[in-house]
Design a protein around this motif. Structure first.
Motif, PDB file in Angstrom:
ATOM      1  N   UNK A  94       0.840  -1.207   0.000  1.00  0.00           N
ATOM      2  CA  UNK A  94       0.000   0.000   0.000  1.00  0.00           C
ATOM      3  C   UNK A  94       0.875   1.258   0.000  1.00  0.00           C
ATOM      4  N   UNK A  95       1.992   1.197   0.709  1.00  0.00           N
ATOM      5  CA  UNK A  95       2.886   2.371   0.702  1.00  0.00           C
ATOM      6  C   UNK A  95       3.449   2.591  -0.697  1.00  0.00           C
ATOM      7  N   UNK A  96       3.794   1.485  -1.366  1.00  0.00           N
ATOM      8  CA  UNK A  96       4.388   1.596  -2.707  1.00  0.00           C
ATOM      9  C   UNK A  96       3.395   2.172  -3.714  1.00  0.00           C
ATOM     10  N   UNK A  97       2.120   2.097  -3.404  1.00  0.00           N
ATOM     11  CA  UNK A  97       1.099   2.572  -4.356  1.00  0.00           C
ATOM     12  C   UNK A  97       0.237   3.677  -3.725  1.00  0.00           C
ATOM     13  N   UNK A  98       0.669   4.208  -2.590  1.00  0.00           N
ATOM     14  CA  UNK A  98      -0.045   5.264  -1.857  1.00  0.00           C
ATOM     15  C   UNK A  98      -1.485   4.839  -1.516  1.00  0.00           C
ATOM     16  N   UNK A  99      -1.707   3.552  -1.430  1.00  0.00           N
ATOM     17  CA  UNK A  99      -3.048   3.039  -1.116  1.00  0.00           C
ATOM     18  C   UNK A  99      -4.015   3.183  -2.275  1.00  0.00           C
ATOM     19  N   UNK A 100      -3.494   3.575  -3.456  1.00  0.00           N
ATOM     20  CA  UNK A 100      -4.398   3.891  -4.569  1.00  0.00           C
ATOM     21  C   UNK A 100      -4.753   2.667  -5.414  1.00  0.00           C
ATOM     22  N   UNK A 101      -3.970   1.604  -5.280  1.00  0.00           N
ATOM     23  CA  UNK A 101      -4.320   0.382  -6.014  1.00  0.00           C
ATOM     24  C   UNK A 101      -4.964  -0.575  -5.018  1.00  0.00           C
ATOM     25  N   UNK A 102      -6.226  -0.880  -5.274  1.00  0.00           N
ATOM     26  CA  UNK A 102      -6.978  -1.677  -4.302  1.00  0.00           C
ATOM     27  C   UNK A 102      -6.781  -3.165  -4.454  1.00  0.00           C
ATOM     28  N   UNK A 103      -6.485  -3.596  -5.685  1.00  0.00           N
ATOM     29  CA  UNK A 103      -6.485  -5.037  -5.948  1.00  0.00           C
ATOM     30  C   UNK A 103      -5.089  -5.548  -6.273  1.00  0.00           C
ATOM     31  N   UNK A 104      -4.104  -5.110  -5.469  1.00  0.00           N
ATOM     32  CA  UNK A 104      -2.741  -5.640  -5.596  1.00  0.00           C
ATOM     33  C   UNK A 104      -2.780  -7.144  -5.287  1.00  0.00           C
ATOM     34  N   UNK A 105      -1.743  -7.910  -5.697  1.00  0.00           N
ATOM     35  CA  UNK A 105      -1.845  -9.373  -5.581  1.00  0.00           C
ATOM     36  C   UNK A 105      -2.171  -9.877  -4.175  1.00  0.00           C
ATOM     37  N   UNK A 106      -1.746  -9.174  -3.146  1.00  0.00           N
ATOM     38  CA  UNK A 106      -1.997  -9.662  -1.778  1.00  0.00           C
ATOM     39  C   UNK A 106      -3.486  -9.837  -1.491  1.00  0.00           C
ATOM     40  N   UNK A 108      -6.275 -10.901  -3.213  1.00  0.00           N
ATOM     41  CA  UNK A 108      -6.934 -12.192  -3.458  1.00  0.00           C
ATOM     42  C   UNK A 108      -6.145 -13.364  -2.898  1.00  0.00           C
ATOM     43  N   UNK A 109      -4.848 -13.142  -2.670  1.00  0.00           N
ATOM     44  CA  UNK A 109      -4.081 -14.211  -2.025  1.00  0.00           C
ATOM     45  C   UNK A 109      -4.607 -14.463  -0.611  1.00  0.00           C
ATOM     46  N   UNK A 110      -5.102 -13.390   0.014  1.00  0.00           N
ATOM     47  CA  UNK A 110      -5.677 -13.556   1.359  1.00  0.00           C
ATOM     48  C   UNK A 110      -7.003 -14.305   1.260  1.00  0.00           C
ATOM     49  N   UNK A 111      -7.788 -13.942   0.267  1.00  0.00           N
ATOM     50  CA  UNK A 111      -9.070 -14.641   0.072  1.00  0.00           C
ATOM     51  C   UNK A 111      -8.818 -16.144  -0.067  1.00  0.00           C
ATOM     52  N   UNK A 112      -7.828 -16.478  -0.905  1.00  0.00           N
ATOM     53  CA  UNK A 112      -7.535 -17.902  -1.132  1.00  0.00           C
ATOM     54  C   UNK A 112      -7.013 -18.588   0.120  1.00  0.00           C
ATOM     55  N   UNK A 113      -6.171 -17.863   0.860  1.00  0.00           N
ATOM     56  CA  UNK A 113      -5.611 -18.438   2.084  1.00  0.00           C
ATOM     57  C   UNK A 113      -6.743 -18.750   3.064  1.00  0.00           C
ATOM     58  N   UNK A 114      -7.718 -17.853   3.111  1.00  0.00           N
ATOM     59  CA  UNK A 114      -8.825 -18.063   4.027  1.00  0.00           C
ATOM     60  C   UNK A 114      -9.700 -19.230   3.571  1.00  0.00           C
ATOM     61  N   UNK A 115      -9.870 -19.342   2.267  1.00  0.00           N
ATOM     62  CA  UNK A 115     -10.650 -20.469   1.729  1.00  0.00           C
ATOM     63  C   UNK A 115      -9.933 -21.785   2.052  1.00  0.00           C
ATOM     64  N   UNK A 142       2.519 -21.291  -4.779  1.00  0.00           N
ATOM     65  CA  UNK A 142       3.821 -21.782  -5.240  1.00  0.00           C
ATOM     66  C   UNK A 142       4.222 -21.193  -6.594  1.00  0.00           C
ATOM     67  N   UNK A 143       3.211 -20.775  -7.377  1.00  0.00           N
ATOM     68  CA  UNK A 143       3.552 -20.135  -8.669  1.00  0.00           C
ATOM     69  C   UNK A 143       3.453 -18.615  -8.555  1.00  0.00           C
ATOM     70  N   UNK A 144       3.071 -18.138  -7.371  1.00  0.00           N
ATOM     71  CA  UNK A 144       2.986 -16.697  -7.093  1.00  0.00           C
ATOM     72  C   UNK A 144       2.135 -15.986  -8.153  1.00  0.00           C
ATOM     73  N   UNK A 145       0.926 -16.514  -8.348  1.00  0.00           N
ATOM     74  CA  UNK A 145       0.072 -15.980  -9.417  1.00  0.00           C
ATOM     75  C   UNK A 145      -0.674 -14.733  -8.959  1.00  0.00           C
ATOM     76  N   UNK A 146      -1.073 -13.952  -9.924  1.00  0.00           N
ATOM     77  CA  UNK A 146      -1.827 -12.719  -9.677  1.00  0.00           C
ATOM     78  C   UNK A 146      -3.273 -12.956 -10.151  1.00  0.00           C
ATOM     79  N   UNK A 147      -4.206 -12.792  -9.221  1.00  0.00           N
ATOM     80  CA  UNK A 147      -5.611 -13.090  -9.521  1.00  0.00           C
ATOM     81  C   UNK A 147      -6.469 -11.830  -9.580  1.00  0.00           C
ATOM     82  N   UNK A 148      -7.504 -11.878 -10.430  1.00  0.00           N
ATOM     83  CA  UNK A 148      -8.593 -10.922 -10.339  1.00  0.00           C
ATOM     84  C   UNK A 148      -9.815 -11.694  -9.838  1.00  0.00           C
ATOM     85  N   UNK A 149     -10.885 -10.993  -9.506  1.00  0.00           N
ATOM     86  CA  UNK A 149     -12.097 -11.701  -9.098  1.00  0.00           C
ATOM     87  C   UNK A 149     -13.329 -10.943  -9.555  1.00  0.00           C
ATOM     88  N   UNK A 150     -14.415 -11.679  -9.722  1.00  0.00           N
ATOM     89  CA  UNK A 150     -15.687 -11.057 -10.104  1.00  0.00           C
ATOM     90  C   UNK A 150     -16.777 -11.743  -9.293  1.00  0.00           C
TER      91      UNK A 150
END
Ligand SMILES: Cc1cc2nc3c(=O)[nH]c(=O)nc-3n(C[C@H](O)[C@H](O)[C@H](O)COP(=O)(O)OP(=O)(O)OC[C@H]3O[C@@H](n4cnc5c(N)ncnc54)[C@H](O)[C@@H]3O)c2cc1C
Ligand SMILES: Nc1c(O)cccc1C(=O)O
Length: 488
Positions: A94-106, A108-115, A142-150
């Motif tokens: 968030x610091x690297x993007x001034x909080x302006x990018x909401x859907x950085x890879x972290x 959805x990675x949290x969503x998946x971790x919780x699932x 393990x592949x460090x993928x970047x996800x979107x969601x709908x």
């Protein structure tokens, strides 16, 4: 493999050919498309941070299962230290993007971790769904993928449920089962950053009615799966305007897209839920996929509000108006909003809940309060920037004007701020502020804060109903007991 570099992320994008529609044409090379070039670069920088010695120990860890280094967003936190380790990655990104990018890879990675850590919920309905979700978490980690969601249906007729829409396949639904998997058809929104991601995960907020069985779905597929069409909204920057003129809009625009599925095959091993209205309605509240990301969004939202507050403060100082009590009041209000959210976040982390599995969940009431307040506090911060900058926000010349030899003297004289703020300094600051509070880019940021977590109206009602459950209002009983004493 474990953590990727920015370069590996970009190579991944180059290796795929998703069907992306942008301004009436198909994008053939997403990495060379002007609109996407800078946002790709900003995401790549986040991947590179994982390899930067300044950040590596803070935002990554060695995975016990594989022995490889992975991002902290994939941690199932069992100790307060691990909760803080997760926070470190949210904060760094968030610091690297001034909080302006909401859907950085972290995110959805949290969503998946919780699932993954709450897969027992899925197991109750179908052990295979649980197995699929757990395996998918490992693939993404393990592949460090970047996800979107709908997770939202297209906005057609909100007064009707999915099966009542004018066409059976307006909302995304199952068509048929095949030996290879499930064929799905229809649309889903609002997939932020979809064109520059690796995969998409589909699930839904609760709200399914009996009859909606075919729409009760959760799955994940590669973003270039045949039949999956990504229709981008009109871009809010063209990718060509200079960084000088648009220091934020030129860097941090997150494209949003409608996803249309034209008979898309979802392999059985990528299906997490299907044909079960009850499970689909309980998925969000019972697996932490709503609650755990609230920690990330709380950290990001706090930094975004801090950024807007700092812009307002600098603006006021640059033109010498922060000597006036009305301006001081506005700025004081922003500072107090910011500090209230900071305190809430800290308390959420300290007053965590321990789930039966041993997983820690940051405090629900505090995080939900942040979620409820940000849609009001952030627009207010933007309003304060508009009020303080006033007409000056509309007066900034361009980069080319500032550099033109015939104009230089005028620029330095008439665009200067208070003593010590040169014309160039003041114009730069005002341009930054305008991106945030005036440009279409800034309006999207505002709309994001209002809606990213769902409809704030219904969310607040849900919050109150939950709050009421564990607030018995016993102080009132204590006060009323005076009457009981009197009658005795
Ligand atoms: C910039 C941005 C980025 C986003 N990124 C993503 C993303 O990456 N992935 C994703 O899945 N989603 C994303 N979202 C979508 C977000 O989840 C939705 O915007 C949010 O859930 C609200 O849904 P909606 O926009 O369809 O509004 P609607 O639900 O259509 O609401 C429209 C209006 O009608 C009212 N209303 C509607 N239904 C009811 C009802 N039943 N009761 C009372 N009032 C009602 C609402 O209060 C609101 O005022 C994003 C949104 C924005 C703005
Ligand atoms: N808005 C959310 C989302 O899009 C996915 C997961 C969680 C949320 C949320 O804010 O609850």
């Amino acid at each position: 493999m474990g953590i990727r570099t920015g370069d590996q992320y970009i190579r991944g994008l180059r290796s795929r050919q998703p069907e992306i529609w942008l301004q009436g044409r198909k994008v053939t090379n997403v990495c060379e498309e002007a609109v996407f070039r800078q946002p790709i670069h900003e995401i790549a920088k986040l991947y590179d941070m994982q390899h930067d010695e300044k950040y590596q120990e803070k935002i990554t860890h060695i995975c016990q299962e594989t022995g490889e280094r992975v991002n902290n967003a994939f941690l199932v936190a069992k100790t307060p230290e691990e909760l803080q380790a997760k926070r470190a990655v949210y904060e760094a990104y968030a610091k690297a993007t001034f909080g302006l990018m909401g859907r950085t890879p972290d995110f959805l990675n949290i969503v998946l971790t919780s699932l993954y850590s709450n897969a027992s919920f899925l197991e109750r309905y179908n052990p295979q769904w649980a197995e699929n979700a757990k395996n998918y978490y490992k693939v993404v980690r393990d592949q460090d993928l970047f996800l979107t969601h709908a997770i939202i249906n297209p906005q057609n007729d909100r007064s009707k449920s999915s099966h009542e829409q004018s066409d059976v396949y307006t909302h995304l639904g199952a068509v048929e089962e095949t030996p290879e998997g499930l064929i799905v058809k229809g649309a889903k929104m609002l997939a932020t950053l979809a064109p520059i991601t690796d995969e998409v995960i589909i699930y839904s907020f609760p709200g399914f009615q009996p009859g909606d069985e075919r729409y009760a779905l959760a799955f994940a597929i590669p973003i270039d799966t045949p039949g999956l069409r990504i229709i981008c909204r009109e871009p809010m920057q063209d990718g060509i305007r200079s960084v000088y003129d648009h220091p934020l809009a030129s860097r941090f625009e997150e494209m949003d897209a409608l996803l249309v599925f034209h008979d898309v095959l979802v392999p059985w091993e990528r299906l997490f839920l299907y044909n079960n209205v009850e499970a689909a309605n309980l998925l969000y509240p019972k697996t932490g996929i709503g609650q755990q990301p609230a920690h990330q969004t709380g950290v990001r939202g706090l930094l975004k509000l801090q950024f807007a507050t700092e812009v307002a403060m600098r603006l006021a100082d640059s033109i010498g108006v922060d000597v006036y009590p009305n301006v001081q009041n506005n700025l004081g209000e922003l500072a107090q909003s910011l500090e209230s959210l900071r305190a809430l976040l800290r308390t959420a982390e300290l007053e965590y809940e321990t789930l039966p599995s041993g997983e820690l969940m940051p405090g629900y009431v505090q995080l939900e309060t942040i979620r409820g307040l940000l849609p009001k506090l952030y627009p207010r911060a933007i309003e304060v920037i508009q009020i303080i900058g006033a007409g000056g926000l509309l007066m900034s010349p361009t980069d080319s004007d500032l550099e033109h030899p015939e104009l230089v003297a005028d620029m330095e004289k008439f665009y200067a701020g208070r003593v010590g703020i040169s014309g160039t300094d003041r114009v730069r600051l005002f341009k930054l502020a305008w991106d945030l509070c005036g440009e279409a880019f800034g309006q999207r940021l505002l709309q994001y804060e209002r809606y990213y977590t769902g409809d704030p109206v219904r969310k607040l009602a849900i919050f109150y109903n939950n709050y009421k459950k564990f607030h018995a209002c016993t102080m009132v009983d204590d006060a009323l007991s005076v009457f009981a004493a009197k009658t005795r």
